[in-house]
Design a protein around this motif. Sequence first.
Motif, PDB file in Angstrom:
ATOM      1  N   VAL A 120      -2.049  -4.514  -1.668  1.00  0.00           N
ATOM      2  CA  VAL A 120      -2.965  -4.029  -2.453  1.00  0.00           C
ATOM      3  C   VAL A 120      -2.745  -4.734  -3.747  1.00  0.00           C
ATOM      4  O   VAL A 120      -3.927  -4.774  -4.476  1.00  0.00           O
ATOM      5  CB  VAL A 120      -3.187  -2.546  -2.568  1.00  0.00           C
ATOM      6  N   GLU A 158      -1.830  -3.018   4.039  1.00  0.00           N
ATOM      7  CA  GLU A 158      -2.246  -4.128   2.897  1.00  0.00           C
ATOM      8  C   GLU A 158      -1.567  -4.604   1.981  1.00  0.00           C
ATOM      9  O   GLU A 158      -0.500  -3.488   1.786  1.00  0.00           O
ATOM     10  CB  GLU A 158      -3.531  -3.557   2.278  1.00  0.00           C
ATOM     11  N   GLN A 183       1.032  -1.167  -0.205  1.00  0.00           N
ATOM     12  CA  GLN A 183       0.032   0.180  -0.121  1.00  0.00           C
ATOM     13  C   GLN A 183       0.948   1.141  -0.044  1.00  0.00           C
ATOM     14  O   GLN A 183       1.897   1.213   0.298  1.00  0.00           O
ATOM     15  CB  GLN A 183      -0.919   0.175   1.207  1.00  0.00           C
TER      16      GLN A 183
END
Length: 459
Positions: free
Chosen positions: A138, A136, A109
């Motif tokens: 992502v 995260e 992220q």
Amino acid sequence: MSVTARYARAARKAQATGRIPALSVALRRADREPWIFTVGDSGNPDFPLDRDTRFRIGSVTKTFTAVLVLQARDQGLLDLDEPISAYLDVPAHGDATIRRLLSHTAGFQREAPGDIWDTLMPPSSAEMLAQLDRAERVLPHALRFHYSNLGLAVLGHLVARLHDTTWEKLLADRILDPLGLAATTVLPPAQAAVGYLVDAYSDAARPEPYLDAGGVAPAAQLWSTAADMATWGAFLASPETVDPDGAVLAATTLDEMRWPHTTRDETQWVSGFGLGLLLAPQGRRAVHVGHNGAMPGFLAGVYGRRGGEGVPAGLGCAVLGSSTTAAETLDLVHELLRLAVELDPADIEPWRPAAPAPREYRSALGTWWSEGSPFTFAWHAGALQARDADAPADLPPSIFAPIPDRPGVLRTVSGRETGELLRLTRDDTGAVARMHWATYRFTRLQDGFDGGLASDGPE
């Protein structure tokens, strides 16, 4: 209008059009004194705007961290293709490799966990690493480009851990001091400019708060002058002009950092990333190498120009501005680099005769054929070279170097087929009668894969 007057006019136009409270610009090349120009007001009552005014350079900081990482690799302290868990004890995402983090293709992220841009309270380095399980992934690892401050911050702390010191001290000891970048600092000095948010609908300008990047410092913390940053841009593009002995980083390692690993956009290949470096192609085989930077109240563009006709050695440029919103800051750095080549190109060196090719290579010179196409082999600048006879004139040739203890075998060290072998086969007189390059056969006459001559036609 003089060359420097053209530069100054471009800078004044960018400052006025972009409504930038303070703008500092430097253009540096190896054969000239640096050109430094400022326009506007620093906003600092004790230190009016001049060439020593300091600006936040934001994500240009990442290029320093990337150099520290490659230094550690060259020292044998890390492997770019190893996961970060091999060097750091992290609670999550330890499988991300160093190479992918440098090229923003690890899927991290963008920011450290938490609403940093609301609270203006980034985590400490220890907190950031301990909280990686809150971050995260992502995108899957190696899928595509996704810019991440978090990823580069992790690398900064990783390399500091390998040296048992802090990122700040490592930066000063390994880069800033050796290159004489005395105006580049982690904390804002007294002569720092004030950064502003300029109102979109009036001429009001609101001072932005100072943000200490904390644990994210390796991605965005630094302050500097345009002069220091123009030198840094030149180092990234032409290290031999700034660090001729390779004390900071070997020129070959910077070659590696500049090689593109990803584009930033799938359909518009106008910029990309190498290992921590932003690459902006300029056409005609030229590229600008460096990074943009943004922090509250500041934008920065720092690049060096590499390749293309007329490029002076060690050409670097920095444009630092005290407004968050003026894209003109980032456009101007590229404009000035282009103007430098257009208005004041490198001198054309006269050709001079040189020693002939060594006897063992003279019979290899001239036209050879492979896959039905002609190639020209020649001896220039002390090396055997080759180029596709139909290639554009500005395409650099392939260059070969002999392999010790392997007579008649050379390695391609640059250009087409870099890394591949060139094998020379000689006849009874010692003349080169056939060659194999990357295993493809090269012959003096145009023949097919079955050895039949094109001129003979079908049997």
